[in-house]
Design a protein around this motif. Structure first.
Motif, PDB file in Angstrom:
ATOM      1  N   ASP A 200       0.870  -1.181   0.000  1.00 28.10           N
ATOM      2  CA  ASP A 200       0.000   0.000   0.000  1.00 28.10           C
ATOM      3  C   ASP A 200       0.905   1.229   0.000  1.00 28.10           C
ATOM      4  O   ASP A 200       2.137   1.094   0.087  1.00 28.10           O
ATOM      5  CB  ASP A 200      -0.930   0.011   1.227  1.00 28.10           C
ATOM      6  N   ILE A 201       0.301   2.412  -0.098  1.00 27.52           N
ATOM      7  CA  ILE A 201       1.094   3.645  -0.038  1.00 27.52           C
ATOM      8  C   ILE A 201       0.745   4.451   1.211  1.00 27.52           C
ATOM      9  O   ILE A 201       1.323   5.525   1.436  1.00 27.52           O
ATOM     10  CB  ILE A 201       0.905   4.516  -1.299  1.00 27.52           C
ATOM     11  N   ASN A 219       5.813  -0.438   1.285  1.00 26.14           N
ATOM     12  CA  ASN A 219       5.228   0.871   1.006  1.00 26.14           C
ATOM     13  C   ASN A 219       5.585   1.266  -0.423  1.00 26.14           C
ATOM     14  O   ASN A 219       6.725   1.618  -0.713  1.00 26.14           O
ATOM     15  CB  ASN A 219       5.734   1.912   2.004  1.00 26.14           C
ATOM     16  N   GLY A 220       4.599   1.197  -1.308  1.00 28.69           N
ATOM     17  CA  GLY A 220       4.838   1.465  -2.726  1.00 28.69           C
ATOM     18  C   GLY A 220       5.242   2.890  -3.028  1.00 28.69           C
ATOM     19  O   GLY A 220       5.758   3.181  -4.115  1.00 28.69           O
ATOM     20  N   ALA A 221       5.015   3.795  -2.063  1.00 25.20           N
ATOM     21  CA  ALA A 221       5.430   5.189  -2.262  1.00 25.20           C
ATOM     22  C   ALA A 221       6.909   5.380  -1.946  1.00 25.20           C
ATOM     23  O   ALA A 221       7.528   6.349  -2.391  1.00 25.20           O
ATOM     24  CB  ALA A 221       4.587   6.115  -1.379  1.00 25.20           C
ATOM     25  N   LYS A 222       7.485   4.446  -1.183  1.00 24.07           N
ATOM     26  CA  LYS A 222       8.877   4.596  -0.738  1.00 24.07           C
ATOM     27  C   LYS A 222       9.798   3.514  -1.280  1.00 24.07           C
ATOM     28  O   LYS A 222      11.020   3.676  -1.273  1.00 24.07           O
ATOM     29  CB  LYS A 222       8.933   4.567   0.798  1.00 24.07           C
ATOM     30  N   GLU A 223       9.242   2.381  -1.696  1.00 25.41           N
ATOM     31  CA  GLU A 223      10.058   1.248  -2.134  1.00 25.41           C
ATOM     32  C   GLU A 223       9.670   0.816  -3.534  1.00 25.41           C
ATOM     33  O   GLU A 223       8.539   1.043  -3.979  1.00 25.41           O
ATOM     34  CB  GLU A 223       9.867   0.049  -1.188  1.00 25.41           C
ATOM     35  N   ASP A 224      10.591   0.182  -4.222  1.00 30.64           N
ATOM     36  CA  ASP A 224      10.313  -0.425  -5.532  1.00 30.64           C
ATOM     37  C   ASP A 224       9.646  -1.771  -5.280  1.00 30.64           C
ATOM     38  O   ASP A 224      10.298  -2.728  -4.837  1.00 30.64           O
ATOM     39  CB  ASP A 224      11.628  -0.592  -6.304  1.00 30.64           C
ATOM     40  N   GLU A 248      -4.418   0.559 -12.027  1.00 28.95           N
ATOM     41  CA  GLU A 248      -3.606  -0.011 -13.096  1.00 28.95           C
ATOM     42  C   GLU A 248      -2.174  -0.248 -12.623  1.00 28.95           C
ATOM     43  O   GLU A 248      -1.563  -1.269 -12.958  1.00 28.95           O
ATOM     44  CB  GLU A 248      -3.628   0.917 -14.311  1.00 28.95           C
ATOM     45  N   ILE A 249      -1.663   0.681 -11.818  1.00 27.78           N
ATOM     46  CA  ILE A 249      -0.277   0.557 -11.324  1.00 27.78           C
ATOM     47  C   ILE A 249      -0.111  -0.747 -10.542  1.00 27.78           C
ATOM     48  O   ILE A 249       0.828  -1.519 -10.796  1.00 27.78           O
ATOM     49  CB  ILE A 249       0.091   1.760 -10.425  1.00 27.78           C
TER      50      ILE A 249
END
Length: 349
Positions: A200-201, A219-224, A248-249
Motif C-alpha cells: 500500500d502507499i 510501502n509502494g510510495a517509498k520502495e520499488d 492499473e499501477i
C-alpha cells in the motif's frame, strides 16, 4: 412488532438525512432483526460521492449499508433454525434459486439478485430489517454482533483466497491494505499460506496489516515493489497475488511480481473500469487470472474462522459512529482514507 423506526437516507450526493418508516413485518420464511452494527463499505462511499456505480444509479431518498449484524426479535412461522434472542450475521443478497447459476451453486452470479444497498434496493442503515431466515447466520456465543457485521467483507476475502486456491507453502502478496485487502490477507493466513505480504502507499494501513498478522509490508510510495518482491522470493516471483486496490499501477505490478504459472486474483474495481496491462508478459508467464464478484457459500466458513480465533476481524475497525452521526461518518470515511480503514455505524446504543 409494531411501531416506527429511524432510517438514515441519502438525500443526494454528499447529503444524509433521516426519516421514519414502519418496522417491517417478517414473512413466514423471514425473521425480524434488530440491527446493532452496519459496516460502511467502499460501495456505500462510492454511491455517496458520485450517486452511481456503473448502471446502478441512486434515486434519493436511498438507504445505504449492506454489512449488518444484529439480534433476532421476531420469527416467521416457517422458521425452525432461529429463535428470538439469536445473534446473526445477515448475508445481503437474495437470489432467485432457479436460474442456471443458482442451480450450479454459483448463486452470486444470479442475474435476479436482490442485494441490500444496490439500487433500487434499499440498504440497512436503519433500526430493524426483515430478512430471509436462510440468509441469517447464527453467531456462536463468543462472536459479537460487531463481528457479525464484518462477516460480509470477510466473506469477500475468503472468496478471493479460495478463487486463488490459497494453501500452505505459498508466498502471497495482497495489493492494497484497505478493508478488503486486510480481510484477504487474514483469509490467506487462515487457509495456511506461509508468507503473506501487503502493499500500500498509506503507512497507517500498512501498520494495521502488520498488527493483524501480515508477514511483511511494502510501502509502494517509498520502495520499488517489483524489486522488493524479487528480493523476498530469490528472484522466483510470488505464488499468489490478490489485487484489491483496483488501480492499473498495482495490477501491472502484480503481473511483474507473479511467479511463472501462478495466479492473480482480481478483486478491486478500477475507477474507469478499464486498464492497459502488459499482456505479452502475462502470456510469457502463463499466468491465470481469477476474478471475484461478492462470494458464495462462505458465511459459515468466515464465522467459524472468527469463532476459532483464526481471524481477528474486529481488528480492522478503526472508527465506530452512532446512527445519529451518519453524515459525519460518511464524510470522514470519504475524506480521511489515510486514517480510517473501516468505519462502522452503531445502530442501537
Amino acid at each position: 412488532m409494531e411501531g416506527k423506526m429511524k432510517v438514515a437516507v441519502m438525500n443526494g450526493i454528499g447529503k444524509m438525512g433521516f426519516t421514519e418508516r414502519d418496522i417491517p413485518t417478517p414473512k413466514d420464511d423471514e425473521v425480524l432483526v434488530k440491527l446493532d452494527y452496519v459496516g460502511i463499505c467502499g460501495s456505500d462511499l462510492h454511491y455517496y460521492e458520485s450517486g452511481a456505480i456503473g448502471d446502478y444509479v441512486v434515486e434519493p431518498p436511498f438507504v445505504l449499508g449492506h454489512e449488518p449484524g444484529g439480534v433476532v426479535v421476531e420469527v416467521g412461522k416457517d422458521v425452525k433454525h432461529l429463535k428470538v434472542g439469536d445473534k446473526v450475521a445477515l448475508e445481503p443478497g437474495k437470489t432467485c434459486g432457479h436460474c442456471e447459476f443458482c442451480k450450479q451453486g454459483k448463486y452470486n452470479l444470479c442475474p435476479d439478485v436482490v442485494f441490500f444497498a444496490t439500487p433500487p434496493v434499499d440498504g440497512v442503515f436503519q433500526e430493524y430489517v426483515a430478512h430471509e431466515a436462510d440468509l441469517c447466520f447464527k453467531l456462536p456465543e463468543n462472536v459479537s454482533t460487531l463481528e457479525g457485521a464484518l462477516i460480509e467483507p470477510l466473506a469477500v476475502g475468503f472468496h478471493a483466497a479460495i478463487q486463488g486456491d490459497a494453501h500452505l507453502g505459498q508466498k502471497a502478496v495482497v495489493m492494497g491494505a484497505g478493508c478488503i485487502g486486510l480481510v484477504s490477507m487474514m483469509a490467506l493466513k487462515a487457509r495456511g499460506v506461509s508468507e503473506v505480504y501487503v502493499v500500500d502507499i498509506m503507512e497507517k494501513r500498512l501498520e494495521k496489516a502488520l498488527e493483524l498478522g501480515a508477514t511483511g509490508v511494502i510501502n509502494g510510495a517509498k520502495e520499488d515493489v517489483i524489486a522488493k518482491a524479487q528480493e523476498l522470493t530469490g528472484g522466483a516471483g510470488m505464488d499468489l497475488i490478490i489485487e484489491t486496490a483496483g488501480t492499473e499501477i498495482t495490477t501491472r505490478q502484480a503481473i511483474h511480481i507473479a511467479k511463472k504459472g501462478s495466479t492473480i486474483v482480481l478483486v478491486g474495481y478500477s475507477k474507469s473500469g478499464e486498464m492497459t496491462l502488459p499482456m505479452s508478459l502475462v502470456l510469457d508467464k502463463e499466468l491465470t487470472f481469477k476474478t471475484v464478484f461478492r462470494y458464495r457459500h462462505i458465511y459459515p466458513i468466515a464465522i467459524d474462522a472468527v469463532a476459532s480465533g483464526k481471524v481477528n476481524v474486529k481488528g480492522i475497525v478503526t472508527n465506530i459512529y452512532d446512527l445519529d452521526d451518519v453524515q459525519r461518518a460518511m464524510d470522514e470515511s470519504v475524506h480521511n482514507k489515510a486514517d480510517i480503514v473501516k468505519g462502522v455505524i452503531k445502530i442501537h446504543p
